[in-house]
Design a protein around this motif. Structure first.
Motif, PDB file in Angstrom:
ATOM      1  N   LEU A   1      -5.207  -3.993   2.278  1.00  0.00           N
ATOM      2  CA  LEU A   1      -4.724  -3.702   3.705  1.00  0.00           C
ATOM      3  C   LEU A   1      -5.616  -3.877   4.763  1.00  0.00           C
ATOM      4  O   LEU A   1      -5.220  -4.494   5.783  1.00  0.00           O
TER       5      LEU A   1
ATOM      6  N   HIS B   1       1.037  -1.282   0.134  1.00  0.00           N
ATOM      7  CA  HIS B   1       0.059  -0.062  -0.066  1.00  0.00           C
ATOM      8  C   HIS B   1       0.872   1.322  -0.025  1.00  0.00           C
ATOM      9  O   HIS B   1       0.567   2.392  -0.486  1.00  0.00           O
TER      10      HIS B   1
ATOM     11  N   SER C   1      -5.483  -1.395  -3.178  1.00  0.00           N
ATOM     12  CA  SER C   1      -4.371  -1.931  -2.380  1.00  0.00           C
ATOM     13  C   SER C   1      -4.703  -1.560  -0.925  1.00  0.00           C
ATOM     14  O   SER C   1      -4.426  -2.174   0.062  1.00  0.00           O
ATOM     15  N   SER C   2      -5.605  -0.371  -0.678  1.00  0.00           N
ATOM     16  CA  SER C   2      -6.221  -0.093   0.433  1.00  0.00           C
ATOM     17  C   SER C   2      -7.085  -1.189   1.126  1.00  0.00           C
ATOM     18  O   SER C   2      -7.145  -1.413   2.250  1.00  0.00           O
TER      19      SER C   2
END
Length: 389
Positions: free
Chosen positions: A167, A143, A163-164
């Motif tokens: 995570l 991230h 990506s967030s």
């Protein structure tokens, strides 16, 4: 002369015979009269009513008294604090060393349950938590790299959002793994059975080597530092009870009476018996045990009037009654048991002067006199007559 002597002897013998016969008849008549007199005396004695002799201990004078108003209570003594120790995880039990009557401390280990499976689950949860932490690190670095690439324009904002999200999923998986580890450690801790309070073992239900299931009872521990009495009262009696009122109890097996105090009152009326539960705090005493039967009186106030010992009331008739001495004979007077009190620790019955035939100065027979038929003549000794007056 020789011819006249036999004639004289003949008349003499005849006279003696007549005299002897007359004496025998007279003696027989006298004996019969004596027997008749004895029979008549015995018959008169059986027809005469028996007279009872009363002593001073059999008689008490009915006098006005100032009584402590009380409500009778009874029930079993119970420990205020008790604990039932159960198995929270299944397995083979070991380490049992305490038995009934032995003292235990709060937090003391009482038994252990086989922890092989629990330890394995803890190791499994630890590895899963470590794997989730590693995945979280990878997602965190990815991230951060994506954030730098977005700023330079190498990737789109949509890729950064993906990506967030990865995570966040890695963080959730790590937290879930940590929660699973806590549960596994809790299960491992449940294999050790500890006493939650200080007291004495009152029951031990299993032996070493037995396999127990969840919620199987292992020990019962009682704290003997404080006791209470649970008493069921009629609603009419419970209306006069308030927290803080004192009571005098007689506990089974204890010689001295025990003082108690009303600690609380159940706000509900029991559905089946329609009674109100009142709880009395009983201080500990030597020899006090859970389950002992106790009975006594809760003091609710004071009343004044004619009073007699409650033990003098007899119940061998449809209505309760007391025995009195009136005009030299025993009289039975019916009484009501509605109003009772206590005088120097003795239960007393208050007499309603307006609705009873009893009056001040009446000579009341105590319970020691026994049951005497109504109308039976009695005689008071001098000491008894003084006690009655």
């Amino acid at each position: 002369m020789t011819k006249s002597r036999p004639s004289w002897l003949k008349w003499l013998l005849l006279a003696a015979l007549l005299i002897a016969l007359a004496l025998g008849v007279t003696r027989a008549l006298n004996k019969r009269k004596a027997q008749q007199a004895q029979a008549q005396a015995a018959a008169l004695a059986t027809q005469k009513e028996p007279e009872f002799q009363l002593t001073s201990s059999d008689v008490v004078a009915l006098q006005p008294q100032r009584l402590a108003q009380a409500v009778g209570v009874s029930g079993s003594i119970k420990a205020v604090q008790s604990a039932l120790i159960k198995a929270k995880t299944p397995g083979e039990i070991s380490g049992l060393s305490k038995r009934e009557g032995e003292t235990v401390a709060a937090g003391e280990i009482l038994a252990r349950i086989d922890s092989t499976e629990a330890k394995a689950r803890v190791r499994q949860a630890e590895q899963q938590a470590a794997g989730a932490k590693a995945q979280l690190g990878i997602a965190q670095r990815a991230h951060e790299n994506n954030q730098a690439l977005v700023q330079k324009g190498f990737i789109s904002a949509t890729a950064l959002e993906t990506s967030s999200a990865n995570l966040a999923a890695a963080q959730a998986n790590h937290l879930a793994a940590l929660a699973a580890l806590d549960i596994a450690r809790k299960s491992l801790g449940d294999t050790i059975l500890r006493s939650p309070l200080a007291g004495q073992i009152s029951a031990r239900m299993v032996q070493n080597g037995e396999r127990v299931g969840i919620d199987a009872r292992i020990f019962e521990v009682l704290d003997l530092s404080a006791f209470e009495l649970e008493a069921a009262l009629a609603p009419a009696d419970a209306a006069a009870i308030q927290p803080g009122q004192t009571a005098q109890l007689t506990v089974e097996g204890l010689e001295a009476p025990v003082s108690a105090e009303v600690s609380r009152i159940n706000p509900n009326v029991q559905a089946g018996s329609r009674s109100v539960l009142v709880y009395l705090r009983v201080p500990t005493a030597s020899g006090m045990r859970q389950g002992l039967f106790a009975q006594g009186q809760i003091l609710t106030g004071e009343i004044e009037g004619l009073a007699l010992p409650l033990s003098s009331v007899r119940n061998d008739k449809p209505q309760p009654y007391v025995q009195l001495v009136r005009e030299g004979r025993v009289a039975h007077v019916t009484v009501s048991l509605n109003r009772q009190g206590v005088l120097k620790g003795e239960p007393m019955l208050l007499i309603d002067a307006g609705s009873s035939d009893l009056k001040a100065g009446d000579s009341l027979l105590r319970v020691t006199a026994g049951a005497i038929r109504e109308g039976t003549p009695v005689a008071l000794t001098q000491a008894a007559a003084q006690a009655a007056n």
